[in-house]
Design an enzyme around this catalytic site. Structure first.
Site, short mmCIF file in Angstrom:
data_model
loop_
_atom_site.label_atom_id
_atom_site.label_comp_id
_atom_site.label_asym_id
_atom_site.label_seq_id
_atom_site.Cartn_x
_atom_site.Cartn_y
_atom_site.Cartn_z
N LEU A 33 -29.13 -39.89 32.58
CA LEU A 33 -29.84 -38.94 33.41
C LEU A 33 -31.41 -38.78 33.04
CD1 LEU A 33 -27.01 -36.51 33.91
CD2 LEU A 33 -27.74 -38.17 35.57
N ASP A 34 -32.22 -38.47 33.87
CA ASP A 34 -33.39 -38.29 33.55
C ASP A 34 -33.87 -37.02 33.01
OD1 ASP A 34 -34.16 -40.40 35.11
OD2 ASP A 34 -34.57 -39.31 36.80
N ARG A 35 -34.85 -37.08 32.08
CA ARG A 35 -35.19 -35.79 31.41
C ARG A 35 -35.01 -34.26 32.18
NH1 ARG A 35 -40.31 -34.69 27.44
NH2 ARG A 35 -39.83 -32.92 26.36
N THR B 255 -33.13 -33.99 34.97
CA THR B 255 -31.73 -34.07 35.75
C THR B 255 -30.56 -33.28 34.97
OG1 THR B 255 -32.48 -35.88 36.96
CG2 THR B 255 -30.23 -35.42 37.11
N ASN C 144 -34.37 -43.55 38.47
CA ASN C 144 -34.71 -42.50 39.42
C ASN C 144 -34.65 -42.95 40.83
OD1 ASN C 144 -36.24 -41.42 37.21
ND2 ASN C 144 -38.09 -42.78 37.52
#
Length: 323
Positions: free
Chosen positions: A135-137, A139, A231
């Site tokens: 997961l993105d930073r 998110t 993303n």
């Protein structure tokens, strides 16, 4: 050596002379095997992950650090530890879920010493843990961890990608009609996306991305995909001119964040592990909410009350989100 005891049961004789019923016999492993294979079969990490543990100097055999990848161990006699924790062959793999908060990188280490998800899971208790996907930073949401490399590959392989449900708070007023390009399959710079299942959600459903309510000039939307590009959800929504403000993953392969506070983790239940090993299930079928079976004449949308109690069909699930 096999022999029969006084009650007629077939028994296996061990090297020490003790006998056990053949039906209760434990799995027999090779007397010696490569250390990385031992670690993988013990559920510490995947074969590749076990090699990384060895080269990092985190594995000892009889008190000595073992970094040589060709090292062999005696399953019955040698004492193997990872980060000082004893490892046995029958301890099994570990599966857990983390409610990832914002501001953490999905990595087990960072040269710049930024906050990592590794700081939130019990690495000392379960050496070899690694995240399934990322997961993105910025998110939040459900992030799985395991020491089962085979299962992780199955869940992430392009041919077996499972349903992943995201909630997004986007900029601007987004209508249901605006979501049609996502449902058809939108073109991104790295190729055409598979059709997504998506819908507008209300403030009660969107609490994870809009805890103070959905403010004027923003919209909350749910997007369900079966791919895992970098993303991807952010790029899909930006493509229709509604950039993401906040993003949260609430479901992975049918598993939901039940009983997990933000920044906390819990081990999966046996049933949840079986769901993952079976390839996952669609998120709405995994929840307690029922989806009504579709009518025979979909144009008139007539409800057949006699269908209540029957198993939900996949096309019903899709129609609900595609209108």
């Amino acid at each position: 050596m096999m022999r029969t005891n006084e009650v007629g049961e077939t028994c296996t004789a061990s090297a020490t002379g003790a006998t056990t019923p053949a039906g209760d016999a434990q799995p027999v492993y090779p007397h010696t095997m490569r250390l990385q294979r031992f670690l993988a079969r013990a559920g510490v990490a995947s074969r590749r992950g076990s090699e990384d543990l060895m080269t990092a100097g985190r594995v000892t055999v009889n008190g000595l650090v073992a970094t040589e990848l060709g090292t062999k161990v005696d399953v019955d006699r040698d004492h193997i530890e990872v980060d000082g924790i004893p490892v046995k062959l029958n301890q099994g793999a570990v599966y857990l879920m983390l409610y990832k908060p914002t501001g953490y990188l999905t990595t087990m280490s960072d040269p710049q010493e930024r906050p990592c998800v590794a700081d939130l899971v019990p690495r000392d208790r379960f050496p070899g843990l690694f995240p399934v996907g990322r997961l993105d930073r910025d998110t939040t949401g459900l992030l799985l961890f395991t020491t089962d490399g085979d299962l992780s590959q199955d869940l992430l392989h392009p041919s077996k990608h499972v349903y992943k449900t995201y909630q997004a708070l986007v900029d601007g007023h987004l209508t249901d009609r605006d979501l049609e390009p996502l449902r058809r399959g939108i073109e991104l710079d790295d190729g055409l996306c598979q059709p997504a299942i998506c819908r507008i959600i209300n403030a009660r459903e969107a609490e994870a991305v809009a805890p103070q309510g959905i403010k004027h000039g923003t919209t909350a939307v749910e997007v369900i995909i079966r791919e895992g590009r970098k993303n991807q959800v952010k790029r899909m929504l930006s493509k229709i001119h509604h950039p993401v403000i906040r993003l949260h993953r609430c479901n992975f392969a049918g598993l939901e964040l039940e009983g997990v506070a933000k920044g906390s983790w819990r081990e999966l239940t046996d049933r949840e592990v079986q769901i993952l090993k079976s390839g996952g299930i669609p998120p709405k079928q995994a929840s307690s909410k029922r989806v009504a079976a579709p009518a025979t004449n979909t144009a008139s949308r007539t409800r057949h009350h006699g269908s209540h109690g029957s198993a939900p069909k996949r096309n019903t699930y899709r129609e609900r989100y595609t209108g």
